[in-house]
Enzyme design. Sequence first.
Site, mmCIF file in Angstrom:
data_model
loop_
_atom_site.group_PDB
_atom_site.id
_atom_site.type_symbol
_atom_site.label_atom_id
_atom_site.label_comp_id
_atom_site.label_asym_id
_atom_site.label_seq_id
_atom_site.Cartn_x
_atom_site.Cartn_y
_atom_site.Cartn_z
ATOM 1 N N HIS A 139 55.079 57.570 14.087
ATOM 2 C CA HIS A 139 54.350 58.734 13.575
ATOM 3 C C HIS A 139 53.147 59.107 14.711
ATOM 4 C CE1 HIS A 139 50.613 56.713 12.691
ATOM 5 N NE2 HIS A 139 51.353 55.638 12.429
ATOM 6 N N CYS A 140 52.637 60.221 14.376
ATOM 7 C CA CYS A 140 51.391 60.881 15.195
ATOM 8 C C CYS A 140 50.398 61.131 14.176
ATOM 9 C CB CYS A 140 51.790 61.648 16.208
ATOM 10 S SG CYS A 140 52.498 63.255 15.667
ATOM 11 N N VAL A 141 49.632 62.364 14.487
ATOM 12 C CA VAL A 141 48.786 62.744 13.350
ATOM 13 C C VAL A 141 49.350 63.816 12.245
ATOM 14 C CG1 VAL A 141 46.659 63.820 13.012
ATOM 15 C CG2 VAL A 141 46.647 62.143 14.552
ATOM 16 N N GLY A 192 52.627 65.048 13.073
ATOM 17 C CA GLY A 192 53.875 65.014 12.865
ATOM 18 C C GLY A 192 54.959 66.102 13.576
ATOM 19 N N ALA A 222 55.181 62.426 18.010
ATOM 20 C CA ALA A 222 56.502 61.534 17.313
ATOM 21 C C ALA A 222 57.673 62.197 17.406
ATOM 22 C CB ALA A 222 56.071 61.253 15.846
#
Length: 156
Positions: free
Chosen positions: A89-91, A93, A97
Amino acid sequence: MNCALVVGLGCILCTELKRHNAQAVVRVCEPSYKTDLLEKEGITVTDLEFDDGSFPPAEASGIYIVVTEWLDIVRRQARADPTSCVAVHCVAGLGRAPVLVALALMELGLKYEDAVELIREKRRGAINAKQLQFLEKYKPRSRLRKNGAKAGCSIQ
């Protein structure tokens, strides 16, 4: 954020990860939560942070360390338990990611266009133009194939 909320989010996150049999989490954003609840549940967390809206950076030698580490994590997890998955995940999405997911799909044999299309079916708006250009130039080396066979993959 108060302690009860953090604990509550941890419980929800653990439950969701366990539902998908995720035994590893990769964060590609700045760490924003403690990992102790996940680790207590046997879920490992690895930080492979890189800039928002970008793609994994190359070292001066031309080696993409984030890409190498990401694919090593996916490969190790698939070997340890083929029924498990790795969550990334990232912030938001939408960028970092999805780029790593696309790289894994490409290493499994998908063309970059097919990988991006599959990801965008699940996450509309994913992967910006700069990231798309990176994926187009990326040369997969079949690092996730075992004896020519493809492993399973699930995009949520």
